[in-house]
Design an enzyme around this catalytic site. Structure first.
Site, PDB file in Angstrom:
ATOM      1  N   ASP A 117     -11.624  -3.020   0.229  1.00 19.00           N
ATOM      2  CA  ASP A 117     -12.752  -2.673  -0.655  1.00 19.00           C
ATOM      3  C   ASP A 117     -12.619  -3.304  -2.041  1.00 19.00           C
ATOM      4  OD1 ASP A 117     -10.640  -0.981  -1.188  1.00 19.00           O
ATOM      5  OD2 ASP A 117     -11.827   0.848  -1.328  1.00 19.00           O
TER       6      ASP A 117
ATOM      7  N   ARG B 214     -20.444   3.499   5.517  1.00 23.13           N
ATOM      8  CA  ARG B 214     -21.774   2.914   5.456  1.00 23.13           C
ATOM      9  C   ARG B 214     -21.923   1.745   6.425  1.00 23.13           C
ATOM     10  NH1 ARG B 214     -23.285   2.414  -0.827  1.00 23.13           N
ATOM     11  NH2 ARG B 214     -21.041   2.693  -0.957  1.00 23.13           N
TER      12      ARG B 214
ATOM     13  N   SER C 130     -10.906  -0.243   3.921  1.00 21.20           N
ATOM     14  CA  SER C 130     -10.152   0.043   2.690  1.00 21.20           C
ATOM     15  C   SER C 130      -8.784   0.667   2.949  1.00 21.20           C
ATOM     16  CB  SER C 130     -10.967   0.976   1.805  1.00 21.20           C
ATOM     17  OG  SER C 130     -12.285   0.577   1.790  1.00 21.20           O
TER      18      SER C 130
HETATM   19  C1  BG6 Z   1     -17.861   2.233  -2.676  1.00 21.11           C
HETATM   20  C2  BG6 Z   1     -17.473   0.961  -1.964  1.00 21.11           C
HETATM   21  O1  BG6 Z   1     -18.942   1.992  -3.508  1.00 21.11           O
HETATM   22  O2  BG6 Z   1     -16.738   2.692  -3.407  1.00 21.11           O
HETATM   23  C3  BG6 Z   1     -16.323   1.287  -1.034  1.00 21.11           C
HETATM   24  O3  BG6 Z   1     -18.578   0.428  -1.261  1.00 21.11           O
HETATM   25  C4  BG6 Z   1     -15.189   1.868  -1.796  1.00 21.11           C
HETATM   26  O4  BG6 Z   1     -15.933   0.131  -0.345  1.00 21.11           O
HETATM   27  C5  BG6 Z   1     -15.656   3.056  -2.589  1.00 21.11           C
HETATM   28  O5  BG6 Z   1     -14.141   2.210  -0.925  1.00 21.11           O
HETATM   29  C6  BG6 Z   1     -14.570   3.628  -3.420  1.00 21.11           C
HETATM   30  O6  BG6 Z   1     -14.982   4.813  -4.036  1.00 21.11           O
HETATM   31  P1  BG6 Z   1     -14.879   6.258  -3.392  1.00 21.11           P
HETATM   32  O7  BG6 Z   1     -14.970   7.158  -4.539  1.00 21.11           O
HETATM   33  O8  BG6 Z   1     -16.048   6.377  -2.461  1.00 21.11           O
HETATM   34  O9  BG6 Z   1     -13.564   6.326  -2.682  1.00 21.11           O
HETATM   35  C1  GLC Z   2      -6.041   3.186  -0.684  1.00 23.79           C
HETATM   36  C2  GLC Z   2      -5.993   2.072   0.332  1.00 23.79           C
HETATM   37  C3  GLC Z   2      -6.464   0.775  -0.263  1.00 23.79           C
HETATM   38  C4  GLC Z   2      -7.809   0.954  -0.898  1.00 23.79           C
HETATM   39  C5  GLC Z   2      -7.760   2.088  -1.912  1.00 23.79           C
HETATM   40  C6  GLC Z   2      -9.099   2.329  -2.562  1.00 23.79           C
HETATM   41  O1  GLC Z   2      -5.104   2.901  -1.633  1.00 23.79           O
HETATM   42  O2  GLC Z   2      -4.682   1.937   0.822  1.00 23.79           O
HETATM   43  O3  GLC Z   2      -6.539  -0.224   0.719  1.00 23.79           O
HETATM   44  O4  GLC Z   2      -8.192  -0.225  -1.517  1.00 23.79           O
HETATM   45  O5  GLC Z   2      -7.330   3.257  -1.295  1.00 23.79           O
HETATM   46  O6  GLC Z   2     -10.061   2.707  -1.647  1.00 23.79           O
END
Ligand code: BG6
Ligand code: GLC
Length: 842
Positions: free
Chosen positions: A582, A472, A533
């Site tokens: 994240d 995003r 992340s």
């Molecule tokens: C989102 C966050 O809502 O959730 C992200 O903005 C995050 O930063 C993510 O990594 C995690 O959830 P998923 O299911 O999209 O991996």
């Molecule tokens: C993976 C990444 C970590 C992140 C997590 C959730 O474990 O290594 O940095 O926070 O996924 O997205």
């Protein structure tokens, strides 16, 4: 083909009593014992396993001793066990081939029970003159089994494997090749139960309607006569089983007796005769169609002197009472058949109704016109059907044992979870230690975020959110009034995720430019907060070396590089001021609304947590004052082998098939990227063992990643009608599944997602306990900001997580705050603090 009842316990803990086809291959010797009003009937049935609908049967009937039905439960069950062992001893004497190691016993117990499994039934109430009060609330299967265990049978052992109502046995007995019997009624003796199969979409559930209780709430008051009232008042259970007391033969004689008393008082019958004898309870029993001569004889035996007219009237009253009973039965049956017809969306229902007892003639004309019911008399009571149910129960018990064997390694005990919690705590300490950090599986990475938001953050920011399901780009405006945002989702194709670093960052820049153009932001040089992340060794808020890729990313040339610099290299005009994980972005976003939010948790594609740690505990960063947020990178917990005892064969296979085998082992037990694949491995193993899908593996099911984690959410949400959705998923996978397959599939999904939630809770328990100790508190109150599709969309994950956490960390009050608008908002808040500090420096 015969039918059997298949009662399978769903993992939700509720009984689902399903009605399945009893395979014609059921074979072996089965004992049936039936507790009747004044007798115990024992029966040995041999099923030949060749589809033969005429199994051989030997039976013996024992009369119940006087008073035993009202005494101690132990005496009653001891007597039933004695009947069984006498019968067995005799049978074996005449046919030694019947002597076996273990004989399965089916127990026909026609009283109201709450059945939680085929072999677990808690007695709710007695009826039909039985009143062994100490049995109420107890498991009658267990009582019979312990009574049997007391008997010295010597020849073979008897296992009570199934309990059923007499209606169930009757229904099974009355099935025919052409049409299964789907309704059974017992109307002849003293009770009126009914069994029907529930609507088809939820599979086939055999429901014991216990309709004897119909009217106990006053619904039948309009048709209850003063004579019924007298019968009820004199019964052992006044106010209860009102319908049964109008239709069961045990009561019909009593209704007639009270009618006669009433008519005599009005001088309409027996004028000038002493009718004292009629005041005695139970002097009348009902027989069908007695001629007036017989009526005269019965009345005279009672000491009455009836005239011809009296005899005629008595006969008329009997007919009226029996006729009313028949009409009421037919009305009830009609209601049930119409219901079945409606719920199955059928214009005409064709069904067999198994009937036992004497009072079932003349129903057809009273039935609903849309229902073609064939009333089949039960030729040999419920015994043969009961043996079939027992046979099915035995087969299912064996199946259950095998299923349990497969799933056992995935089921974690409290001790297992405590161990995980303790290991996580150990790894956390190692990760924080200067000397031990390098070899710790939980890296405990410093984030250079020292405060949660305090509301003074201001400004307009660009934010990127990379590493979850969606990439995003956002614009975030933080003002005194609050935060407003606009965002756009962009796709990162797998070819770019796994291509070169250059291509990845060029793509990211293209997306940013597209976004700026759409939002009219091209001329503004907004400071940028980057949610990235992946595990990074941060040197400051805007310097972050990528330690390793996770979650399917593998873009080359990035590991070991400063990610902020890579972004700046791709577009020189980018003013990147902060990079956050994240978990940190989520904690900050939630912290803006709740100052107690000091933990960030992600359970989505991957899983990870961050929390506020005391600087004095961090050997990896200079300084002892204040606090800093730690990005735990707990997904890698166990990569040093400390969790090896937990990994099942399925986990090993899934791990080996990823692009980073041996890495992110904790994550691979918990997060959305892997759960579906674990389930798929289990399904394949179960199919190979013929526990599922009749042993047929579709080629689609053999395709990696075809079983998505979102299926778990749909499947676990499914009950009743929604089982259709399970079927839809399975159809897509080209699998032909029975109702039983769907139920078992749901159990597999529940087992896998429960384990994930419990492990996540064990990790979190270690975190909150450490925070509590850090602060020297008896009780800690803290909020976890949480995000991720698995946490948000799965129907039970969050509840399972929270319940387990409460159990493992009872001294911590933990609230969960789902993040509303993603972690980009948090990245912008961190960027606000960073740019304020940078401006102050200037
Ligand atoms: C989102 C966050 O809502 O959730 C992200 O903005 C995050 O930063 C993510 O990594 C995690 O959830 P998923 O299911 O999209 O991996
Ligand atoms: C993976 C990444 C970590 C992140 C997590 C959730 O474990 O290594 O940095 O926070 O996924 O997205």
């Amino acid at each position: 083909m015969g039918q059997g009842a298949d009662f399978r316990r769903s993992a939700a803990g509720k009984i689902s009593a399903s009605y399945c086809l009893c395979s014609p291959t059921e074979k072996g010797n089965f004992l049936v014992v039936e507790l009747c009003q004044s007798q115990v009937r024992t029966l040995l049935v041999t099923l030949y396993g060749d589809g033969n609908m005429s199994p051989s049967m030997v039976y013996k009937i024992f009369n119940l001793p006087e008073g035993i039905t009202q005494g101690k439960g132990e005496a009653l069950f001891d007597f039933i066990a004695q009947c069984l062992s006498h019968f067995l001893a005799e049978t074996i004497r005449s046919d030694p081939s019947k002597a076996e190691e273990r004989l399965p016993v089916g127990f026909v117990f026609p009283f109201t029970c709450r059945q939680t499994q085929l072999d677990k039934a808690e007695l709710l109430s007695w009826s039909k003159g039985f009143n062994c009060n100490d049995v109420l609330g107890k498991d009658v299967v267990e009582l019979l089994q312990s009574a049997i265990n007391k008997q010295e049978v010597g020849l073979c052992h008897m296992d009570v494997v199934a309990l059923m109502n007499d209606t169930v046995g009757t229904m099974m007995t009355c099935s025919t090749e052409a049409r299964p019997c789907e309704v059974a009624m017992i109307v002849g003796e003293t009770w009126a139960y009914l069994v029907e199969t529930a609507d088809e979409t939820s599979g086939r559930m055999c429901v014991n309607t216990e309709w004897g209780c119909f009217g106990d709430d006053g619904t039948l008051n309009d048709i209850i006569t003063p004579y019924d009232e007298c019968v009820d008042v004199e019964s052992s259970n006044p106010g209860e089983k009102r319908f049964e007391k109008m239709v069961g033969t045990l009561y019909l004689g009593e209704i007639v007796r009270h009618a006669l008393i009433g008519l005599t008082a009005e001088k309409a019958i027996f004028t000038g005769t002493d009718i004292g004898v009629l005041r005695e309870k139970g002097v009348f029993t009902m027989h069908n169609e007695e001629g007036t001569t017989e009526v005269k004889r019965i009345l005279e035996v009672l000491g009455l002197q009836p005239s011809e007219r009296d005899c005629g009237r008595v006969q008329q009253i009997c007919r009226a009472v029996v006729g009313r009973a028949a009409t009421l039965h037919a009305t009830g049956l009609a209601a049930i058949l119409s219901y079945m017809c409606q719920t199955r969306d059928m214009e005409t229902l064709m069904v067999n109704v198994g009937m036992d007892g004497e009072l079932y003639k003349g129903y057809r004309r009273l039935l609903s016109p849309e229902c073609m019911a064939t009333l089949l008399p039960s030729r040999d009571g419920s015994g043969r059907g009961a043996a079939m149910v027992t046979a099915v129960a035995l087969r299912l018990a064996a199946l259950r044992r095998e299923v349990n064997e497969v799933l056992a390694p995935l089921r974690l005990s409290r001790a297992d979870l405590e161990k995980v919690q303790a290991l996580m705590r150990e790894e956390m300490e190692r990760g924080l230690g200067k000397e031990t950090n390098a070899t710790a599986s939980v890296r405990m990475l410093p984030t250079y975020v020292s405060h949660t938001p305090d509301g003074t953050e201001r400004g307009d920011f660009l934010a990127l959110d990379l590493g979850g399901t969606n990439f995003r780009v956002l614009v975030v405006r933080v003002t005194e009034e609050g935060i407003t945002m606009a965002s756009e989702i962009y796709v990162i194709p797998v070819s770019i995720m796994q291509g070169t670093g250059e291509a990845l960052f060029d793509h990211i820049i293209d997306c940013i430019i597209d976004f700026q153009t759409k939002q009219n932001l091209v001329t503004d040089m907004l400071p940028l907060g980057f949610t990235f992340s992946f595990p990074c060794q941060q040197m400051g808020l805007d310097k972050a070396l990528l330690l390793t890729w996770t979650k399917g990313f593998s873009a080359s040339g990035c590991v070991g590089q400063d990610v902020v610099q890579l972004l700046r290299d791709a577009a020189r005009r980018m003013q990147v001021v902060a990079l956050v994980n994240d978990t940190v972005g989520t904690m900050m976003a939630c912290g803006y609304d709740d100052p107690k939010c000091e933990i960030g948790l992600i359970v989505g594609t991957g899983t990870n947590a961050c929390y506020m740690e005391e600087m004095r505990n961090m050997g990896t960063v200079e300084g002892d004052q204040g606090r800093m947020c730690i990005n735990m990178e707990w997904g890698a917990f166990g990569d040093n082998g400390c969790l090896d005892h937990l990994f099942t064969h399925f986990d090993q296979v899934v791990d080996q098939s990823t692009i980073n085998p041996g890495k992110q082992r904790f994550e691979k037990l918990i997060s959305g990227m892997y759960l579906g694949e674990i389930v798929r491995q289990i399904l394949m193993a179960m199919t190979e063992k013929h526990l599922l899908f009749q042993g047929k593996l579709s080629s689609k099911l053999q395709t990696k990643n075809i079983f998505q984690t979102k299926f778990l959410s749909t499947i676990e949400l499914s009950n009743g009608l929604a089982l259709r959705q399970i079927q839809a998923i399975l159809n897509e996978l080209e699998i032909e599944a029975s109702f039983e397959d769907s139920v078992l599939l749901r159990e597999v999904c529940q087992t896998v997602s429960l384990r994930a939630a419990q492990l996540c809770a064990a990790g979190l328990a270690a975190v909150v306990e450490k925070m509590r100790e850090n602060q020297g508190l008896e009780q800690l109150s803290v909020t976890v900001g949480v995000d991720g599709t698995l946490y948000k969309l799965h129907p039970c994950f969050s509840t399972n997580l929270q319940n387990t956490l409460k159990d493992l960390a009872p001294n911590c009050n933990v609230s969960f705050m789902p993040s509303e608008d993603g972690s980009g908002k948090g990245a912008a808040l961190v960027a606000a603090v960073a740019s304020r500090a940078a401006n102050a420096m200037e």
